[in-house]
Design a protein around this motif. Structure first.
Motif, PDB file in Angstrom:
ATOM      1  N   GLY B  85       0.570  -0.977  -0.041  1.00  0.00           N
ATOM      2  CA  GLY B  85       0.059   0.053  -0.070  1.00  0.00           C
ATOM      3  C   GLY B  85       0.778   1.251   0.009  1.00  0.00           C
ATOM      4  N   HIS B  86       2.024   1.079  -0.133  1.00  0.00           N
ATOM      5  CA  HIS B  86       3.000   2.337  -0.164  1.00  0.00           C
ATOM      6  C   HIS B  86       3.071   3.071  -1.429  1.00  0.00           C
ATOM      7  N   VAL B  87       3.229   4.550  -1.632  1.00  0.00           N
ATOM      8  CA  VAL B  87       3.260   5.132  -2.883  1.00  0.00           C
ATOM      9  C   VAL B  87       4.842   5.763  -2.760  1.00  0.00           C
ATOM     10  N   ASN B  88       5.579   6.348  -3.721  1.00  0.00           N
ATOM     11  CA  ASN B  88       6.761   7.012  -3.594  1.00  0.00           C
ATOM     12  C   ASN B  88       6.613   8.545  -3.798  1.00  0.00           C
ATOM     13  N   TRP B 172      12.998   7.107  -2.669  1.00  0.00           N
ATOM     14  CA  TRP B 172      14.483   6.472  -2.863  1.00  0.00           C
ATOM     15  C   TRP B 172      15.478   7.739  -3.054  1.00  0.00           C
ATOM     16  N   ALA B 173      16.361   7.443  -2.547  1.00  0.00           N
ATOM     17  CA  ALA B 173      17.203   8.944  -2.467  1.00  0.00           C
ATOM     18  C   ALA B 173      18.761   8.854  -2.048  1.00  0.00           C
ATOM     19  N   ASN B 174      19.530   9.617  -2.305  1.00  0.00           N
ATOM     20  CA  ASN B 174      20.917   9.738  -1.663  1.00  0.00           C
ATOM     21  C   ASN B 174      20.859  10.515  -0.268  1.00  0.00           C
ATOM     22  N   VAL B 175      21.711   9.972   0.250  1.00  0.00           N
ATOM     23  CA  VAL B 175      21.806  10.785   1.554  1.00  0.00           C
ATOM     24  C   VAL B 175      23.441  10.751   2.044  1.00  0.00           C
ATOM     25  N   CYS B 176      23.490  11.632   3.015  1.00  0.00           N
ATOM     26  CA  CYS B 176      25.098  11.953   3.286  1.00  0.00           C
ATOM     27  C   CYS B 176      25.312  11.941   4.876  1.00  0.00           C
ATOM     28  N   LEU B 192      23.062   5.552  -1.450  1.00  0.00           N
ATOM     29  CA  LEU B 192      21.785   5.232  -1.819  1.00  0.00           C
ATOM     30  C   LEU B 192      21.018   4.728  -0.998  1.00  0.00           C
ATOM     31  N   TRP B 193      19.768   4.897  -0.920  1.00  0.00           N
ATOM     32  CA  TRP B 193      18.873   4.240   0.193  1.00  0.00           C
ATOM     33  C   TRP B 193      17.330   4.438  -0.268  1.00  0.00           C
ATOM     34  N   GLN B 194      16.428   3.791   0.542  1.00  0.00           N
ATOM     35  CA  GLN B 194      14.962   3.884   0.529  1.00  0.00           C
ATOM     36  C   GLN B 194      14.871   4.585   1.840  1.00  0.00           C
ATOM     37  N   GLU B 195      13.614   5.405   2.135  1.00  0.00           N
ATOM     38  CA  GLU B 195      13.339   5.826   3.617  1.00  0.00           C
ATOM     39  C   GLU B 195      11.930   5.774   3.481  1.00  0.00           C
ATOM     40  N   VAL B 296      16.486   0.802   3.939  1.00  0.00           N
ATOM     41  CA  VAL B 296      17.530  -0.136   3.666  1.00  0.00           C
ATOM     42  C   VAL B 296      18.535   0.660   2.808  1.00  0.00           C
ATOM     43  N   SER B 297      19.663   0.276   2.559  1.00  0.00           N
ATOM     44  CA  SER B 297      20.601   0.926   1.710  1.00  0.00           C
ATOM     45  C   SER B 297      21.451   0.380   0.721  1.00  0.00           C
ATOM     46  N   THR B 298      22.324   0.742  -0.054  1.00  0.00           N
ATOM     47  CA  THR B 298      23.287   0.190  -0.970  1.00  0.00           C
ATOM     48  C   THR B 298      24.337  -0.850  -0.146  1.00  0.00           C
TER      49      THR B 298
END
Lengths: 532, 532
Positions: B85-88, B172-176, B192-195, B296-298
């Motif tokens: 049921g999730h959307v991006n 889905w994004a890059n983080v630092c 890179l990860w998804q949150e 979770v991430s790369t």
């Protein structure tokens, strides 16, 4: 369905006017294009929940409805990139300042309005979180405005001989250009895009790649976005900083302005030279590598909106629609409700089995009219209304978000075509056909509009008049220089959108002539317009 | 195929030893795990072309071979998110400093090693590109280390009543995170990860979501990555900054160390309070919204490598393999070449039609042995060798990248299983089965390894000895406090990986007992280990 939707009057364009008051949410009607085109655009972006302003200057939040369009664009583009032999990779978002400055012309173009990282730590100072003055970076890092420099720096390690070529890499990423005047999707400080960066053993091969990727973009624009485009070269002044040749696809928005929708650059050996990327060619000699780069961005969502939408809201070509069909159940009693919802579920399943994304809107405390309004605003191509009478008659009512008027067709005929009853099974079988038709008709309407708003122009007086009266695409002969281009920009706020490929010229615009401004001989006409 | 590959000797593990000298590229053999585990890991990452260091400190370049694994992970995860049921959506990468500082505990955890943007313009000063001192931002912007603050700031505008809930959004994004000691995939400054960030109307619903997403991660880890995981709660000291409860999945790497592979947080009303996000509940009262986040991430690519790979190179579970089958043609003459390539094309087409990604390696100037070596290093699950004799006999030779040894099975038997000849049609029909088997066997081997390296431990002496001898997962009773956890970390470099859910405890580890350090009563055992 032949009963009226309960408690909702329907306006002539099919949208319920009073529904917003009855629903849980208050949705104000959108500004019309005639009232205020710029506000109409913002209203659609905001009220169709495509994007929002964020708390950060010039940065947008892409909401799920808008992001789903982007995901569909990505899938279509990515499939095309892979079918033409490309692979994806990911490069750092940080570019050391010295690296960005390496290619001279590139630096002149991009080392300007950038986000610059200067520190790497925060610290609580006097109970407040602040930038730690002791954590200054030795070298500032620029958030990539584009990635040529960082990617070519890496290619140096990957390319030794002609056997390593071509290198066909694409990246999906966020980039940042610190724009002063921003507009949702069209121009934001941070945006999402893809950037292809390819390396080749010869100029011919690299130029071929540049042309191929422009074709991929044009195919995507026309066959997926239903947006006709003109393909051509940019003038030297409009080239990508560091490119030898920039190709672009140019689309016309409903207000007659052009929107550059994708660019593909032949970069020659410029970046290979500045990053010192040489390869051993087949003759055993060292040579600098030939480069291309090409990109499209979330700007395309802005183009999509301004190409197809109307005063009711977003109109989305079926191939990019987040939801293809919305089913709205209509009932007055609990008993009717149960029956109608059961049938709605059956219809939903049948359509999902056909491969469509279907929303069954069974929200309570909301009139059918309010639902119609919301889904029309959000651009869902087809609506299926199901009431007790439809079940009795084994029929379904299908309402199309958009129908192209045939020449001379009147309002009433159009309305009749828009909302039709079909026997149940026929209706289900009809869905793919109606969606395909809508996809075709949207392209056709956009093309028709472009033709209406295009003019072959031979004198500067006519040019002035054309743009004073709203303008569009002006096909004019041109032999001026960069300074004279600037003069045109100052006087009319127009620019040369592209020097079209020969096969892009309409019949009436072919042939040689004389420059509209200087009177000098000109080999072919160019497209001039105001632009986003 | 029963002729030897031309000019290539084959070592006992199936990899050609001398091949790299014959090919165009020089690929040095990789370090073995026994020699140097850390170097073995880096060798695989670099030489299998999964990732590279970049010119920017702590930032990696994810190369196409590695990025394809990430794309496959993304697709599998994204499908699971959408099925639940999730959307991006997409939120800005910039967080104003004051916003990051808003939630107190969160700020304490994340307002530390960050990349901070302080300026928005570059300028040529004395012919050199520099940061324009006049373009300092009024407020510094932090590149997101995670997005709770910026997202909840936005949710305030989107949530008014219980009808707007739940809000189930993923990005889905890059983080630092400006890490001091970095390692490719496992810990890098940018990754890179998804949150996922969800908003709910009740604690129960939010806690249910937290558990559901951990299950999604565990399902993905075990059924796609073939990596067994233990699910449990983190201790208070290991919780996400700002969370009420953090759940995690913990995997064991081949060296016995744990790798936290995914986390799901129940955030309570903390972020809703700091961003002032209230909703009108069903009783008509204002209440703060309940939150979860999960990611979770790369990093998972690092986990994948360390779970399955061997001294020959990457071993990739078929469900994530960039290439499923490589076909290597073998020939001595031009005549043989033509025949063999024709057959190879037919085989390729038949396998592509089955849905597999197939690479026909027809590179010239490269021995078959060199090709075997390269594709084994890169982890391709199946290799098909085709030579003239195979065509004659209508047979195909299939070599498996990995075969699980049955208990007591000897080297020779294993080698025979690894490389098998089948009649042509049977071979083609066999491919799906062999790939499915490999997927299963990789999971089984990893599980077996985890069992071998797990110990139920009751005394601190045994604990010390276990970790002195290499360690693994220690199942111990624990009733210590945060300070005593630190003591364990100092003495043994171990930490409590999780307090497992009851159903995660192996039979021998069930029941009450006494804390290994304090002797206090303990209700259940926890997992302790060294960790990445």
């Amino acid at each position: 369905m032949n009963q009226k939707p309960a408690k909702a009057s329907t306006s002539k364009d099919g949208a319920s006017k009073d529904s917003s008051q009855k629903s849980g949410k208050q949705v104000a009607p959108i500004t019309t294009r005639a009232q205020d085109y710029a506000q109409w655009y913002i209203d659609i972006v905001r009220k169709a929940e495509l994007a929002d302003h964020s708390g950060v200057r010039g940065c947008m939040v892409i909401r799920p409805h808008g992001y789903t369009i982007w995901e569909k664009m990505q899938r279509e583009l990515d499939d095309r990139f892979k079918a033409t032999g490309h692979v994806n990779a990911y490069f750092p978002m940080f570019i050391p300042l010295s690296l960005l400055a390496q290619e001279e012309k590139h630096a002149a173009g991009f080392a300007k309005e950038c986000a610059v990282v200067t520190h790497h730590r925060l610290k609580a100072i006097d109970g407040e979180v602040k930038v730690d003055p002791e954590a200054e970076l030795e070298e500032p890092l620029v958030i990539r405005p584009t990635s040529e420099t960082v990617i070519w720096h890496q290619y140096k390690n990957w390319i030794q001989s002609y056997r390593d070529l071509p290198l066909l890499i694409n990246q999906w990423a966020n980039v940042c250009r610190w724009e002063m005047r921003t507009r949702l999707f069209l121009r934001t400080a941070e945006f999402l895009w893809q950037e292809g960066h390819t390396a080749h053993a010869s100029e011919a091969e690299a130029r071929e790649e540049t042309a191929r990727m422009l074709d991929v973009y044009a195919d995507f624009a026309e066959n997926v976005m239903a947006m006709p485009v003109i393909r051509g070269h940019k003038t030297p002044g409009e080239r990508f900083a560091g490119a030898i040749d920039t190709l672009s696809i140019e689309a016309m928005m409903q207000d007659g302005k052009a929107l550059q929708s994708g660019t593909s650059h032949y970069l020659g050996q410029n970046f290979a030279k500045s990053a010192d990327v040489q390869f051993l060619n087949q003759d055993g000699k060292l040579e600098y590598v030939y480069a291309t780069s090409w990109g499209v961005s979330t700007r395309l969502i802005g183009a999509l909106i301004m190409t197809h939408s109307d005063d009711v809201g977003l109109v989305c070509p079926p191939k990019l629609a987040p939801i293809h069909v919305v089913i709205v159940p209509i009932f007055r009693s609990d008993e009717e409700r149960a029956k109608v919802l059961e049938e709605a579920q059956r219809v939903r399943q049948a359509l999902v089995a056909q491969g469509w994304t279907v929303k069954l809107d069974d929200r309570e405390n909301m009139t059918p009219g309010a639902k119609y309004y919301e889904w029309e605003l959000k651009g869902v191509p087809l609506r299926v209304e199901i009431g007790p009478k439809d079940i009795e008659k084994q029929s379904l009512c299908i309402v199309r978000r958009f129908v192209l008027a045939a020449p001379g067709e009147d309002e009433a005929a159009l309305r009749q075509k828009k909302k039709q009853f079909f026997p149940r099974e026929e209706a289900l079988a009809k869905v793919p056909e109606l969606l395909a038709q809508m996809q075709r008709e949207l392209f056709e309407r956009a093309l028709r509009l472009r033709e209406e708003k295009s003019r072959v122009i031979d004198t500067i007086e006519e040019y002035e008049q054309f743009f004073a009266q709203g303008g569009g695409f002006a096909w004019v002969h041109w032999a001026g220089d960069a300074e004279q281009e600037d003069e045109l920009a100052r006087r009319f706020e127009t620019s040369i959108r592209c020097i079209p490929f020969a096969n892009q010229l309409p019949e009436a615009a072919r042939g040689e002539g004389k420059c509209i401004l200087t009177g000098k001989p000109s080999a072919q006409r160019v497209v001039m317009a105001r632009a986003y």
